[in-house]
Design an enzyme around this catalytic site. Structure first.
Site, mmCIF file in Angstrom:
data_model
loop_
_atom_site.group_PDB
_atom_site.id
_atom_site.type_symbol
_atom_site.label_atom_id
_atom_site.label_comp_id
_atom_site.label_asym_id
_atom_site.label_seq_id
_atom_site.Cartn_x
_atom_site.Cartn_y
_atom_site.Cartn_z
ATOM 1 N N LYS A 52 32.084 90.047 25.546
ATOM 2 C CA LYS A 52 31.427 89.282 25.790
ATOM 3 C C LYS A 52 29.955 90.072 25.059
ATOM 4 O O LYS A 52 29.555 89.871 23.669
ATOM 5 C CB LYS A 52 31.936 87.953 27.064
ATOM 6 C CG LYS A 52 32.315 87.489 27.328
ATOM 7 C CD LYS A 52 31.569 86.268 28.214
ATOM 8 C CE LYS A 52 31.683 87.489 29.441
ATOM 9 N NZ LYS A 52 31.942 87.601 29.960
ATOM 10 N N ARG A 109 33.920 89.044 41.625
ATOM 11 C CA ARG A 109 33.124 88.834 40.614
ATOM 12 C C ARG A 109 34.487 87.914 39.753
ATOM 13 O O ARG A 109 34.412 86.982 38.992
ATOM 14 C CB ARG A 109 32.866 89.908 39.061
ATOM 15 C CG ARG A 109 31.304 90.272 39.786
ATOM 16 C CD ARG A 109 31.121 91.407 38.995
ATOM 17 N NE ARG A 109 31.507 92.003 37.517
ATOM 18 C CZ ARG A 109 31.019 92.805 37.453
ATOM 19 N NH1 ARG A 109 31.460 94.192 37.388
ATOM 20 N NH2 ARG A 109 31.123 92.595 35.893
ATOM 21 N N ARG A 127 33.514 101.762 32.300
ATOM 22 C CA ARG A 127 32.375 101.216 31.464
ATOM 23 C C ARG A 127 31.415 101.784 31.550
ATOM 24 O O ARG A 127 30.757 102.458 32.346
ATOM 25 C CB ARG A 127 31.984 99.396 31.496
ATOM 26 C CG ARG A 127 31.407 98.588 30.347
ATOM 27 C CD ARG A 127 31.124 97.557 30.535
ATOM 28 N NE ARG A 127 30.949 96.651 31.899
ATOM 29 C CZ ARG A 127 30.407 95.506 31.856
ATOM 30 N NH1 ARG A 127 30.303 95.196 30.939
ATOM 31 N NH2 ARG A 127 29.901 95.166 32.992
ATOM 32 N N ARG A 171 27.785 79.207 32.998
ATOM 33 C CA ARG A 171 29.038 80.087 34.819
ATOM 34 C C ARG A 171 29.128 78.906 35.411
ATOM 35 O O ARG A 171 30.409 79.700 36.167
ATOM 36 C CB ARG A 171 28.399 80.796 35.371
ATOM 37 C CG ARG A 171 27.757 82.649 34.756
ATOM 38 C CD ARG A 171 29.190 83.882 34.419
ATOM 39 N NE ARG A 171 29.379 84.972 35.117
ATOM 40 C CZ ARG A 171 28.873 85.758 34.514
ATOM 41 N NH1 ARG A 171 28.075 85.625 33.646
ATOM 42 N NH2 ARG A 171 28.979 86.485 34.652
ATOM 43 N N ARG A 223 26.922 100.528 35.560
ATOM 44 C CA ARG A 223 26.866 99.586 36.273
ATOM 45 C C ARG A 223 27.437 99.321 37.911
ATOM 46 O O ARG A 223 28.134 99.503 38.216
ATOM 47 C CB ARG A 223 26.919 98.438 35.802
ATOM 48 C CG ARG A 223 26.109 97.801 34.414
ATOM 49 C CD ARG A 223 26.897 96.142 34.222
ATOM 50 N NE ARG A 223 26.868 95.271 34.836
ATOM 51 C CZ ARG A 223 27.336 94.206 33.820
ATOM 52 N NH1 ARG A 223 27.143 93.838 32.643
ATOM 53 N NH2 ARG A 223 27.565 92.890 34.976
#
Ligand code: AMP
Length: 214
Positions: free
Chosen positions: A13, A172, A127, A88, A161
Site C-alpha cells: 500500500k 498484525r 523491508r 482499519r 521497522r
C-alpha cells in the site's frame, strides 16, 4: 480522486501510494507514517501510540480518526488524497463516511491489494525504509544500489521497522483478518471495491492500480 488502499501488512500500500501521489499530484495520507513521525519526535501522540504499534495492535480509534479529520481538510487535500492504512476497522470506516458526507465529498474507489501470506512475510521481514525520504527497499528483492545508502536521497539511515519482526507480523495479520478484512464487504456494498493481485514487480502492480482508478 479520493482513494483508499486496502490490504494486509506488506501488500504494498505504501509503495503504491507513493507512486500514485507522484502521478496524480495528490497527497498520500498514511496513518502509520504520521504515527511513526510522532514517535520519532517523542510527541504526546507518539507516546500514546507507541505501545500499541510495538505490539501490532490498532491505536485507539479516537486518536486516528482525529488525525484523519484534521488532515483531510488541509489545503493540499482539496483535489483528493490517497488513504494508506486508514480505515482499519468498521468504526473508522463509518466515521470517515460521516466526515466526508459533511464535507460533501465521497470516496472514488477502494483498491484492495491481494497477496499471499508467504510473500507478505518475505516482504515484511526484508523491508527497509529510508528515514530521510521514506524510500523503501528490500534486502533481497530490491536492495539499494550501494549497500546501506538510499538510492533516492543518499542518506545512510536505512532502518527496519520495529514492528516488522515475525511475532508482531503475525499479530498484525490477525488484526487485519479480524478488524480490517470486514471493510471489503462494507465497500463492496457501496459498489466501490476493486481488487487486484499484488504479486509481481511494483511497476506491474502500479499498472493494475492505475487501470482501475483512471
Ligand atoms: P502501517 O504503517 O499502516 O503498517 O501501520 C503500522 C501500525 O500503526 C499499525 O500496526 C497500528 O498499530 C498503527 N496504525 C496505523 N494506522 C492505523 C489505523 N488506521 N488505526 C489504528 N492503528 C493504526
Amino acid at each position: 480522486m479520493r482513494l483508499i488502499l486496502l490490504g494486509p501488512p506488506g501488500a504494498g500500500k505504501g509503495t503504491q501510494a507513493k507512486k500514485l501521489k507522484e502521478k496524480f499530484n495528490i497527497p498520500q495520507v498514511s496513518t502509520g507514517d504520521i504515527l511513526r513521525d510522532a514517535i520519532k519526535n517523542e510527541t504526546e501522540l507518539g507516546n500514546k501510540a507507541k505501545a500499541f504499534m510495538d505490539e501490532g495492535r490498532l491505536v485507539p480509534d479516537d486518536i486516528v480518526v482525529g488525525l484523519i479529520k484534521q488532515r483531510i481538510v488541509e489545503v493540499d487535500c482539496k483535489n483528493g488524497f490517497i488513504l494508506d492504512g486508514f480505515p482499519r476497522n468498521m468504526a473508522q470506516a463509518e466515521q470517515l463516511s460521516e466526515t466526508l458526507e459533511k464535507l460533501n465529498q465521497n470516496i472514488s474507489s477502494v483498491v484492495e491489494i491481494e497477496v499471499n501470506a508467504e510473500m507478505l512475510i518475505d516482504r515484511l521481514t526484508g523491508r527497509m525504509t529510508c528515514s530521510s525520504c521514506g524510500a523503501m527497499f528490500h534486502e533481497k528483492n530490491h536492495p539499494p544500489k550501494i549497500s546501506g545508502i538510499c538510492d533516492s536521497c543518499g542518506s545512510d539511515d536505512l532502518y527496519k521497522r520495529p514492528d516488522d519482526n515475525k511475532e508482531t507480523i503475525m499479530k498484525r495479520f490477525e488484526v487485519y483478518e479480524q478488524e480490517t478484512a470486514p471493510l471489503k464487504g462494507f465497500y463492496r456494498k457501496m459498489g466501490i471495491l476493486k481488487t487486484i493481485g499484488g504479486d509481481g514487480s511494483l511497476e506491474d502492480v502500479f499498472i493494475r492500480v492505475c487501470e482501475l482508478v483512471t
